[in-house]
Each structure stands twice: as C-alpha cells, then as structure tokens.
Design a protein around this motif. Sequence first.
Motif, PDB file in Angstrom:
ATOM      1  N   GLY A 127     -15.133   4.050   7.892  1.00 47.60           N
ATOM      2  CA  GLY A 127     -13.939   3.714   7.966  1.00 47.60           C
ATOM      3  C   GLY A 127     -13.075   4.273   6.730  1.00 47.60           C
ATOM      4  N   LYS A 128     -13.520   4.912   5.840  1.00 45.87           N
ATOM      5  CA  LYS A 128     -13.176   5.578   4.460  1.00 45.87           C
ATOM      6  C   LYS A 128     -12.482   6.984   4.600  1.00 45.87           C
ATOM      7  CE  LYS A 128     -13.892   2.158   2.053  1.00 45.87           C
ATOM      8  NZ  LYS A 128     -12.922   1.148   1.291  1.00 45.87           N
ATOM      9  N   PHE A 129     -12.538   7.499   5.955  1.00 44.90           N
ATOM     10  CA  PHE A 129     -12.213   8.873   5.809  1.00 44.90           C
ATOM     11  C   PHE A 129     -10.550   9.116   5.423  1.00 44.90           C
ATOM     12  CE2 PHE A 129     -10.675  12.688   7.991  1.00 44.90           C
ATOM     13  CZ  PHE A 129     -11.716  13.645   7.903  1.00 44.90           C
ATOM     14  N   VAL A 130      -9.751   8.762   5.894  1.00 43.33           N
ATOM     15  CA  VAL A 130      -8.436   9.177   5.471  1.00 43.33           C
ATOM     16  C   VAL A 130      -8.130   8.793   4.173  1.00 43.33           C
ATOM     17  CG1 VAL A 130      -5.664   8.586   5.782  1.00 43.33           C
ATOM     18  CG2 VAL A 130      -7.378   8.918   7.716  1.00 43.33           C
ATOM     19  N   GLU A 131      -8.562   7.462   3.795  1.00 42.39           N
ATOM     20  CA  GLU A 131      -8.240   6.818   2.439  1.00 42.39           C
ATOM     21  C   GLU A 131      -8.759   7.841   1.246  1.00 42.39           C
ATOM     22  OE1 GLU A 131      -9.875   3.441  -0.427  1.00 42.39           O
ATOM     23  OE2 GLU A 131      -9.946   3.282   1.553  1.00 42.39           O
ATOM     24  N   LEU A 132     -10.073   8.295   1.377  1.00 40.00           N
ATOM     25  CA  LEU A 132     -10.651   8.956   0.285  1.00 40.00           C
ATOM     26  C   LEU A 132     -10.451  10.550   0.556  1.00 40.00           C
ATOM     27  CD1 LEU A 132     -14.302   7.307   0.018  1.00 40.00           C
ATOM     28  CD2 LEU A 132     -11.993   6.657  -1.248  1.00 40.00           C
ATOM     29  N   VAL A 133     -10.100  11.081   1.537  1.00 44.84           N
ATOM     30  CA  VAL A 133      -9.824  12.263   1.637  1.00 44.84           C
ATOM     31  C   VAL A 133      -8.534  12.825   1.120  1.00 44.84           C
ATOM     32  CG1 VAL A 133      -9.580  14.565   3.132  1.00 44.84           C
ATOM     33  CG2 VAL A 133     -11.590  12.891   3.451  1.00 44.84           C
ATOM     34  N   LYS A 134      -7.341  12.094   1.556  1.00 40.57           N
ATOM     35  CA  LYS A 134      -6.180  11.890   0.855  1.00 40.57           C
ATOM     36  C   LYS A 134      -5.929  11.881  -0.510  1.00 40.57           C
ATOM     37  CE  LYS A 134      -1.535   9.956   1.592  1.00 40.57           C
ATOM     38  NZ  LYS A 134      -0.952   8.987   2.575  1.00 40.57           N
ATOM     39  N   ALA A 135      -6.821  11.325  -1.147  1.00 40.28           N
ATOM     40  CA  ALA A 135      -7.000  11.017  -2.630  1.00 40.28           C
ATOM     41  C   ALA A 135      -7.584  11.791  -3.421  1.00 40.28           C
ATOM     42  CB  ALA A 135      -7.751   9.293  -2.873  1.00 40.28           C
ATOM     43  N   ARG A 136      -8.615  12.579  -2.957  1.00 42.03           N
ATOM     44  CA  ARG A 136      -9.584  13.578  -3.578  1.00 42.03           C
ATOM     45  C   ARG A 136      -9.611  14.958  -3.156  1.00 42.03           C
ATOM     46  NH1 ARG A 136     -14.822   9.196  -3.195  1.00 42.03           N
ATOM     47  NH2 ARG A 136     -14.003   7.802  -4.774  1.00 42.03           N
ATOM     48  N   ASN A 137      -9.038  15.153  -1.955  1.00 37.71           N
ATOM     49  CA  ASN A 137      -9.136  16.475  -1.532  1.00 37.71           C
ATOM     50  C   ASN A 137      -7.568  17.068  -1.906  1.00 37.71           C
ATOM     51  OD1 ASN A 137      -8.580  19.010   0.265  1.00 37.71           O
ATOM     52  ND2 ASN A 137     -10.666  18.399   1.078  1.00 37.71           N
ATOM     53  N   LYS A 138      -7.838  18.322  -2.817  1.00 38.60           N
ATOM     54  CA  LYS A 138      -6.488  18.909  -3.202  1.00 38.60           C
ATOM     55  C   LYS A 138      -5.555  19.195  -2.131  1.00 38.60           C
ATOM     56  CE  LYS A 138      -4.991  22.761  -6.190  1.00 38.60           C
ATOM     57  NZ  LYS A 138      -5.515  24.010  -7.103  1.00 38.60           N
ATOM     58  N   TRP A 139      -6.003  19.871  -1.223  1.00 38.21           N
ATOM     59  CA  TRP A 139      -5.120  20.553  -0.278  1.00 38.21           C
ATOM     60  C   TRP A 139      -4.599  19.381   0.697  1.00 38.21           C
ATOM     61  CZ3 TRP A 139      -4.458  24.474  -2.882  1.00 38.21           C
ATOM     62  CH2 TRP A 139      -5.611  25.395  -3.303  1.00 38.21           C
ATOM     63  N   THR A 140      -5.547  18.283   0.867  1.00 39.06           N
ATOM     64  CA  THR A 140      -5.192  17.217   1.866  1.00 39.06           C
ATOM     65  C   THR A 140      -3.719  16.570   0.800  1.00 39.06           C
ATOM     66  OG1 THR A 140      -7.209  17.137   2.577  1.00 39.06           O
ATOM     67  CG2 THR A 140      -5.673  15.379   3.246  1.00 39.06           C
ATOM     68  N   LYS A 141      -4.126  16.277  -0.282  1.00 42.40           N
ATOM     69  CA  LYS A 141      -3.112  15.448  -0.990  1.00 42.40           C
ATOM     70  C   LYS A 141      -1.778  16.353  -1.131  1.00 42.40           C
ATOM     71  CE  LYS A 141      -2.951  13.088  -5.549  1.00 42.40           C
ATOM     72  NZ  LYS A 141      -3.593  12.621  -6.591  1.00 42.40           N
ATOM     73  N   GLN A 142      -1.875  17.585  -1.305  1.00 42.14           N
ATOM     74  CA  GLN A 142      -0.509  18.624  -1.414  1.00 42.14           C
ATOM     75  C   GLN A 142       0.041  18.255  -0.240  1.00 42.14           C
ATOM     76  OE1 GLN A 142      -1.526  22.366  -2.835  1.00 42.14           O
ATOM     77  NE2 GLN A 142      -2.039  21.737  -4.987  1.00 42.14           N
ATOM     78  N   SER A 143      -0.556  18.451   1.195  1.00 40.52           N
ATOM     79  CA  SER A 143       0.106  18.427   2.213  1.00 40.52           C
ATOM     80  C   SER A 143       0.784  17.102   2.616  1.00 40.52           C
ATOM     81  CB  SER A 143      -0.869  18.932   3.346  1.00 40.52           C
ATOM     82  OG  SER A 143      -0.296  19.028   4.581  1.00 40.52           O
ATOM     83  N   GLY A 144      -0.015  15.964   2.448  1.00 38.44           N
ATOM     84  CA  GLY A 144       0.476  14.836   2.592  1.00 38.44           C
ATOM     85  C   GLY A 144       0.718  14.528   4.209  1.00 38.44           C
ATOM     86  N   THR A 145      -0.045  15.276   4.882  1.00 37.67           N
ATOM     87  CA  THR A 145       0.150  15.145   6.479  1.00 37.67           C
ATOM     88  C   THR A 145      -0.942  14.581   7.259  1.00 37.67           C
ATOM     89  OG1 THR A 145      -0.498  17.271   6.751  1.00 37.67           O
ATOM     90  CG2 THR A 145       1.840  16.979   6.476  1.00 37.67           C
TER      91      THR A 145
END
Length: 520
Positions: A471-489
């Motif tokens: 259950g940590k997928f969105v939380e950790l990807v959003k925090a640590r993946n550069k492109w996910t964090k930049q996109s914010g979507t």
Amino acid sequence: MKRTIKWALIAGLIMVVSSCKKFLDEQSITKLDENKVYADLDLVETSLKGIYANWKAVRTDEQGTIMMMGTDEIQQGAYQMKSDAQKGGLDRYDANLNSTLTYNANQWNIRWPLVNEAAKIIRGLGKDSLTAGTKEASLYGEACFVRGFVDFELAMYWGEIPIRDLDREAELGDRRQPLNDVWKFILDDLTKAATYCPTTNDPGRATLGAAWAMLGKAYMAAPVSTGLRDFTKASQCFEKMMSNYSLVPYKDLWDYSKANSAEAILEFQFGPVSPNNNKIQFQIGSRAVQSFFGDGCYYSGYDKIVPTVHAYETVANGGVWEDGDLRKDESIRYDFTYYGVTPTLQNLTWEDLGNDYDELMPHIKKYEDFRTDSHSDEKINNMWNSGKNIPILRLGDIKLCYAECLNEIGKTPDAVNVVNEVRTRAWGGVLPEDKKWKTMSQDAFRTNIMEERIRELFAEDWRRIDLIRTGKFVELVKARNKWTKQSGTIQDYNTIFPIPDTEMKLNSDIGPEDQNPGYN
C-alpha cells in the motif's frame, strides 16, 4: 546453440500478439489433436519448453525494463523522457498512461500466450489422477507454476483478470473475474505446483523450491479485500524450502561464471550470443560512455532506465546506502572511467536537457557483462549481446519475505534475526555491531524492511509488486521518482495499469465499461 535455436523457433510459433480470447482459440503449437498431444509426454515437454523460452521474453530487452519504470527505485533516463512522451507516462503518470499506450499493451499481451499454453497442458494432463514424482506429474506441476506465476503478475499489475481454466470456459468466458476468484485460482495453481513440481530440474525450470517460494509470495500479496492474505501460511511455505538453498557472496550472484549458484531458486538462462542474449545492457548503460567508447565498452548503452536518487544515494544524503554495504557497488555503477579515460557529456550537448543530464549519473550495474567488451577474449565487441542469467527467485529475497511475515504475525525479534542474516552477507560475513538491526516496533520494521529490499533486490523487478502489496505505491513513488514528483499527477488509481484498448476491441467479453477506474 542448435538446441537454443530449436526452442526459440518452437517458442515463436505461440507468440502472436492479440487478445487473451484469441490466444484461447489458437491451436496448440504441435498442430495435433490435443488428445494425441497430451498422450505423448515428449510432445508435452516440447510445448513446455516453448513456454519457458517465451517466458524469458518478459525479461528481455526493453520488455524487461517496463515494469521497473515508474517506481521509487528506478526511473527513465532524462533523454528518454524528453524523446518519447508516451512512454514518459510510465513515470509521469499523466494522460499518456492510458488504454492506448503500446508499452502497457505489450506487457499484457506478452504474458497471455504463456498462460494459455500452460492452461492447455494443465487440462491435458489433469484429466487423470497424478502420482508425484512421475514425469507426467512433474510436467503438470511446472505448467501450474508458470500459469500461477504469470497470473500473479497479471493480477498485481491489472487487478481483475480473466481466469484461464479451460474446463470452465463455458462458465467463465473471457470476462474479468472478481479478485477473490482470481487469487483463489492463483493460490490453487501454486499449491498444485508445490505438490507436483520436481525436487530438482534443469536450470531455468521450476522446482518444488520455486513453487513453495511463489506460493508464499502469493499469500503475502493477495489483496486484503479478498480475505486470502495470510502471513502465517506464507511463512510456512518459506520454511518448507529455505533450507535447500544457501546465501553466497553477493558479488557471486552477478558473476556470469557462477550462474545457478546455491542461492538460485529460479534463474532465466541467457548467454552473450544472439538469439539467447538478454540485451539488457542496451537499456541500462550510459549514452555518454557509448558516445566516447562505442558499443565495445561493456557498460555503454542508452539510459533507458536509471536509479532514482533515493536508490543510489547514501543514508547521510537521504538515500538507502549505509557505509560498508558491499551490495552498493555491485548493484550500481558510479565510476565511468574506462581504461584510464573518463568520458564527458561533450558529445551529447545537442540533447539540450538543461539540468537533467543523467548520462554520467549513477547507473544500474548488476547486469553488465564483460564478455561483450572489446577487451574480452570472447571477441563479441558489443554490449547489446549482454547475456547474464537473470534471477527470478533467490534465497536473499525469500529470507526478507520470511522476515516480513514473522513481523506481521507478532514475531518481530525473530524477524530482526533473519534480516541480520542477509545483512551479514552484505558486509562480507561479519556484520558490524552498529549495523545490526536491534529490537524495534512492528511498524518500524515495516518501514525498514522496504528499504532493505531495495538494497538487496535493486533492479530485480520486484519493487513495483512490493509497493503495491504494502500500500506504499503512490506515497513512495511520488516522493522519490523525479519525473512523478515533477508531474504531480499520480493518483491512487495509477497503482494498477489500464486494460489495453486492443483487448477491449478484440475480446467481446471485455468492454470500455470493464476498464479500471480512472482510465479511459
């Protein structure tokens, strides 16, 4: 080589990209009446070898990297993100991640022929009672293992999926089935595999150890909503097989001269000569290195995937790596100097990436294959031919899974001891006192084990599944993946992928109304 080509050709006959329904309608690769096929165990063996040959394609070339993208440990390289906006959706989680995305459809399509051919073997051999230890039972067990393993992946990545039980085809059709039914089916297949798979087998094929390991993983990963997640049963599965394997020095896991070690439970078998090469280095190597030294440098490539900052940095700098952990330099390349020459970005300035150049930032190292280097005696001279075996299941992974189960059933001190066994190997056999895990709360263990799994299993294609099941997928990807964090979507629904548009068009039992929520 002749045998490899033979099985590759046989395998090619069953790999037609289409909907899962079309796969069901295709004749067996033998082109014979099924009653005759499954009365001849040599023909069944031929079919099964074709399945194994095709299964390797899931971890070959670009196909083998797609499910690693978009996590908190691996992201696409900057130039790839700029040059391919559609594939960029796999890291940005933007509108490009939709039902028409070819990369998503390919991952769906490449798995269904395996499930379908395995289903044919299971139906053909399962009509009569089986006796464990016989060739017939072993082939049946292996087919159950393949279908169970691949269905496990399909269910983790897409949620509800069709159930390929050919004895119930009229009842089930080609519809997506409720998660509870899907996971019961997966657990049943892997239970049968743990009953009938052979104790030993040829490298690259399933054994009882592999079956128990995957059955344990399935009990850990079954969605809580199904009521089937059971850490006690999972731990018992792992206990049945772990003693048959032993940890080896971490560096030996990535030494091509030491393939199929005492730690290996299941490895896909590759070699540095086409068509049996895995081509992974093309995806993980550095374009800056390639521009300086050419294809004959064994760690050149095209930056298709690279580690996230979290996955390559030290703890002191916000990453996962602790001082003295030998896994760090076996997993990740930090130095690109080649025979005394250090490459620069001067040949790549035309990319105009601003501050995003990452061609000389840390890269994945585990799969580098020196046999392809121009200085090797092999005279291959092209990193495209990389061909190390790829681990699918190994003891280091299973020990950490076992520790996780122990923690969940209230045996956290025992879980800590098991993790320290793995960490002792990571420090060369003597674990410093300050690196030993000590008593901690159950919740603290849950956080720490996820970091330990990056250290132990970086780039071994388990991270997406780990993030989803915890259950940590969105939380950790959003925090640590550069492109996910930049996109914010990224949204919660991005935890699983959309059902491909091609499937909805070709399968009359799956329509737009059956799409996963959030996608169109």
